[in-house]
Design a protein around this motif. Structure first.
Motif, PDB file in Angstrom:
ATOM      1  N   VAL A 118       0.844  -1.199   0.000  1.00 48.73           N
ATOM      2  CA  VAL A 118       0.000   0.000   0.000  1.00 48.73           C
ATOM      3  C   VAL A 118       0.880   1.250   0.000  1.00 48.73           C
ATOM      4  N   PRO A 119       0.353   2.376  -0.508  1.00 42.69           N
ATOM      5  CA  PRO A 119       1.118   3.627  -0.488  1.00 42.69           C
ATOM      6  C   PRO A 119       1.526   4.011   0.927  1.00 42.69           C
ATOM      7  N   GLY A 120       2.635   4.705   1.014  1.00 40.82           N
ATOM      8  CA  GLY A 120       3.113   5.159   2.315  1.00 40.82           C
ATOM      9  C   GLY A 120       4.476   5.792   2.183  1.00 40.82           C
ATOM     10  N   GLU A 121       4.987   6.241   3.298  1.00 38.75           N
ATOM     11  CA  GLU A 121       6.309   6.853   3.340  1.00 38.75           C
ATOM     12  C   GLU A 121       7.313   5.844   3.877  1.00 38.75           C
ATOM     13  N   PRO A 123      10.532   2.787   3.163  1.00 35.39           N
ATOM     14  CA  PRO A 123      10.531   1.427   2.637  1.00 35.39           C
ATOM     15  C   PRO A 123       9.578   0.519   3.406  1.00 35.39           C
ATOM     16  N   ALA A 124       8.847  -0.303   2.696  1.00 38.86           N
ATOM     17  CA  ALA A 124       7.867  -1.209   3.312  1.00 38.86           C
ATOM     18  C   ALA A 124       8.549  -2.475   3.806  1.00 38.86           C
ATOM     19  N   ASP A 125       8.157  -2.921   4.996  1.00 37.26           N
ATOM     20  CA  ASP A 125       8.570  -4.258   5.429  1.00 37.26           C
ATOM     21  C   ASP A 125       7.401  -5.215   5.220  1.00 37.26           C
ATOM     22  N   GLU A 126       7.594  -6.468   5.628  1.00 35.68           N
ATOM     23  CA  GLU A 126       6.629  -7.510   5.307  1.00 35.68           C
ATOM     24  C   GLU A 126       5.331  -7.417   6.107  1.00 35.68           C
ATOM     25  N   THR A 127       5.281  -6.543   7.111  1.00 35.38           N
ATOM     26  CA  THR A 127       4.035  -6.365   7.857  1.00 35.38           C
ATOM     27  C   THR A 127       3.074  -5.409   7.155  1.00 35.38           C
ATOM     28  N   VAL A 128       3.559  -4.685   6.159  1.00 41.46           N
ATOM     29  CA  VAL A 128       2.715  -3.741   5.417  1.00 41.46           C
ATOM     30  C   VAL A 128       1.790  -4.540   4.496  1.00 41.46           C
ATOM     31  N   PRO A 129       0.498  -4.216   4.462  1.00 41.30           N
ATOM     32  CA  PRO A 129      -0.428  -4.974   3.614  1.00 41.30           C
ATOM     33  C   PRO A 129      -0.219  -4.699   2.134  1.00 41.30           C
ATOM     34  N   LEU A 130      -0.693  -5.646   1.312  1.00 40.43           N
ATOM     35  CA  LEU A 130      -0.661  -5.463  -0.133  1.00 40.43           C
ATOM     36  C   LEU A 130      -1.693  -4.413  -0.537  1.00 40.43           C
ATOM     37  N   ASP A 131      -1.460  -3.805  -1.679  1.00 41.88           N
ATOM     38  CA  ASP A 131      -2.278  -2.689  -2.149  1.00 41.88           C
ATOM     39  C   ASP A 131      -3.531  -3.195  -2.871  1.00 41.88           C
ATOM     40  N   ILE A 132      -4.322  -3.984  -2.150  1.00 44.91           N
ATOM     41  CA  ILE A 132      -5.555  -4.540  -2.715  1.00 44.91           C
ATOM     42  C   ILE A 132      -6.535  -3.399  -2.993  1.00 44.91           C
ATOM     43  N   GLY A 133      -7.173  -3.454  -4.155  1.00 47.24           N
ATOM     44  CA  GLY A 133      -8.112  -2.410  -4.526  1.00 47.24           C
ATOM     45  C   GLY A 133      -7.477  -1.240  -5.238  1.00 47.24           C
ATOM     46  N   ALA A 134      -6.195  -1.353  -5.595  1.00 43.23           N
ATOM     47  CA  ALA A 134      -5.536  -0.274  -6.325  1.00 43.23           C
ATOM     48  C   ALA A 134      -6.190  -0.082  -7.687  1.00 43.23           C
ATOM     49  N   ALA A 135      -6.086   1.108  -8.208  1.00 45.13           N
ATOM     50  CA  ALA A 135      -6.625   1.408  -9.536  1.00 45.13           C
ATOM     51  C   ALA A 135      -5.909   0.580 -10.589  1.00 45.13           C
ATOM     52  N   GLN A 136      -6.615   0.323 -11.690  1.00 46.42           N
ATOM     53  CA  GLN A 136      -6.026  -0.425 -12.792  1.00 46.42           C
ATOM     54  C   GLN A 136      -5.047   0.478 -13.564  1.00 46.42           C
ATOM     55  N   PRO A 137      -4.000  -0.105 -14.172  1.00 46.89           N
ATOM     56  CA  PRO A 137      -3.722  -1.527 -14.285  1.00 46.89           C
ATOM     57  C   PRO A 137      -2.976  -2.122 -13.088  1.00 46.89           C
ATOM     58  N   ARG A 138      -2.570  -1.266 -12.134  1.00 51.26           N
ATOM     59  CA  ARG A 138      -1.841  -1.774 -10.974  1.00 51.26           C
ATOM     60  C   ARG A 138      -2.674  -2.801 -10.212  1.00 51.26           C
ATOM     61  N   GLY A 139      -3.978  -2.579 -10.130  1.00 47.01           N
ATOM     62  CA  GLY A 139      -4.828  -3.483  -9.371  1.00 47.01           C
ATOM     63  C   GLY A 139      -4.747  -4.913  -9.856  1.00 47.01           C
ATOM     64  N   ALA A 140      -4.690  -5.111 -11.177  1.00 47.83           N
ATOM     65  CA  ALA A 140      -4.606  -6.469 -11.719  1.00 47.83           C
ATOM     66  C   ALA A 140      -3.291  -7.131 -11.322  1.00 47.83           C
ATOM     67  N   MET A 141      -2.213  -6.359 -11.316  1.00 46.68           N
ATOM     68  CA  MET A 141      -0.915  -6.901 -10.914  1.00 46.68           C
ATOM     69  C   MET A 141      -0.934  -7.319  -9.442  1.00 46.68           C
ATOM     70  N   VAL A 142      -1.470  -6.451  -8.584  1.00 48.49           N
ATOM     71  CA  VAL A 142      -1.522  -6.777  -7.152  1.00 48.49           C
ATOM     72  C   VAL A 142      -2.404  -8.004  -6.921  1.00 48.49           C
ATOM     73  N   ASP A 143      -3.527  -8.078  -7.619  1.00 48.91           N
ATOM     74  CA  ASP A 143      -4.407  -9.238  -7.471  1.00 48.91           C
ATOM     75  C   ASP A 143      -3.702 -10.512  -7.929  1.00 48.91           C
ATOM     76  N   GLY A 144      -2.913 -10.425  -8.996  1.00 50.08           N
ATOM     77  CA  GLY A 144      -2.165 -11.587  -9.454  1.00 50.08           C
ATOM     78  C   GLY A 144      -1.144 -12.041  -8.435  1.00 50.08           C
ATOM     79  N   VAL A 145      -0.461 -11.079  -7.808  1.00 47.75           N
ATOM     80  CA  VAL A 145       0.516 -11.419  -6.769  1.00 47.75           C
ATOM     81  C   VAL A 145      -0.177 -12.031  -5.563  1.00 47.75           C
ATOM     82  N   ARG A 146      -1.317 -11.465  -5.170  1.00 49.23           N
ATOM     83  CA  ARG A 146      -2.047 -12.041  -4.034  1.00 49.23           C
ATOM     84  C   ARG A 146      -2.467 -13.476  -4.344  1.00 49.23           C
ATOM     85  N   ALA A 147      -2.939 -13.732  -5.565  1.00 57.90           N
ATOM     86  CA  ALA A 147      -3.335 -15.088  -5.939  1.00 57.90           C
ATOM     87  C   ALA A 147      -2.143 -16.023  -5.883  1.00 57.90           C
ATOM     88  N   LEU A 148      -1.004 -15.583  -6.399  1.00 61.01           N
ATOM     89  CA  LEU A 148       0.207 -16.405  -6.350  1.00 61.01           C
ATOM     90  C   LEU A 148       0.565 -16.754  -4.910  1.00 61.01           C
TER      91      LEU A 148
END
Length: 291
Positions: A118-121, A123-148
């Motif tokens: 998700v957006p933020g200030e 560097p993200a560590d592994e406790t930061v959530p994925l950017d689910i619901g992001a606008a397309q085309p980024r949203g499709a990429m994030v959804d693909g990573v979540r599925a993987l």
């Protein structure tokens, strides 16, 4: 340990196979083509020809290999087709995990990416959530990573390697690659990325360091781990260095723009597990890479 490498002839896989052999593992590599399987055999490993989208054929191949662990290094980036890459992350991973579980495999190490937080200030560590619901085309990429990642996590032990932007031999960022062509003004150059010299922050990773992390991860506990170098940086910093290393013009600096999700990632967890990037920063790594 007998390790099955899916994607054994990709930019990471071709470096990973000899590292696994050097570490004393038995290795079987999967490739879609006869040329690919021959390449794996020349490296000293066993090889099987298989297509990750052929569910039944893949299941037979994994059962015949009977590995102890699977390393998922499958990518579909040569055509810079985001939809094809997302399909591989969803369907390809689904078939690979089903085949592995059917063969009694309990451990998987899977290639993921580190620019899906998700957006933020900072560097993200592994406790930061994925950017689910992001606008397309980024949203499709994030959804693909979540599925993987969700599919891989069905295994008893799934280590999810969230790689930084890969550079080095066989990547878009290598000399003669797609990024060099784009910076040189080639209108036919295609890749999934940006060449804006703005304030967006990225984390990079040399393919050799990605391969070394995959070997180490065979002994790690389950969960996501950022595998990135030590220096997240704004595009206006790293693009001129990359352009100089590639011998092409750098784009003009844009000090105002920034993608809010482009924050880079922290490698503190991987370092706590003993991994260290051989190329600690893109500042020296870009100049050292070969085509």
């Amino acid at each position: 340990m007998h390790v099955l490498v899916a994607g054994a002839t990709g930019a990471v896989g071709r470096l990973l196979v000899p590292l696994l052999l050097e570490a004393g593992h038995q290795v079987t590599g999967i490739s879609r083509t006869p040329a690919g399987t021959e390449r794996v055999r020349r490296q000293g490993a066993s090889a099987v020809q298989g297509d990750v989208f052929d569910r039944d054929g893949l299941r037979e191949a994994v059962a015949a290999a009977a590995p102890d662990a699977v390393i998922h290094q499958l990518t579909d980036l040569s055509g810079a087709d985001g939809e094809a890459t997302d399909r591989l992350r969803r369907e390809g991973t689904r078939h690979l995990v089903d085949a592995a579980r059917s063969a009694g495999v309990t451990r998987i190490v899977a290639q993921s990416i580190s620019w899906v937080y998700v957006p933020g200030e900072g560097p993200a560590d592994e406790t930061v959530p994925l950017d689910i619901g992001a606008a397309q085309p980024r949203g499709a990429m994030v959804d693909g990573v979540r599925a993987l990642e969700d599919t891989a996590a069905e295994m008893d032990t799934a280590v999810l390697l969230r790689y930084g932007i890969l550079y080095g031999p066989g990547t878009w960022y290598a000399p003669g690659g797609a990024v060099a062509a784009a910076l040189a003004g080639d209108p036919s150059a295609r890749f999934l990325g940006s060449i804006e010299a703005d304030r967006s922050v990225s984390s990079f990773l040399h393919v050799a360091d990605a391969a070394r992390a995959a070997v180490a991860a065979l002994d790690w506990p389950a969960g996501p781990v950022n595998i990135v170098d030590d220096e997240p940086a704004e595009a206006r910093e790293w693009l001129p260095v990359l352009a100089a290393a590639l011998g092409v013009p750098a784009p003009p600096e844009d000090g105002s723009g920034r993608q809010d999700w482009a924050r880079g990632a922290s490698n503190a967890l991987a370092r706590a597990r003993g991994w260290r990037p051989g190329h600690a920063t893109w500042r020296t790594g870009f100049a050292a890479q070969e085509a």
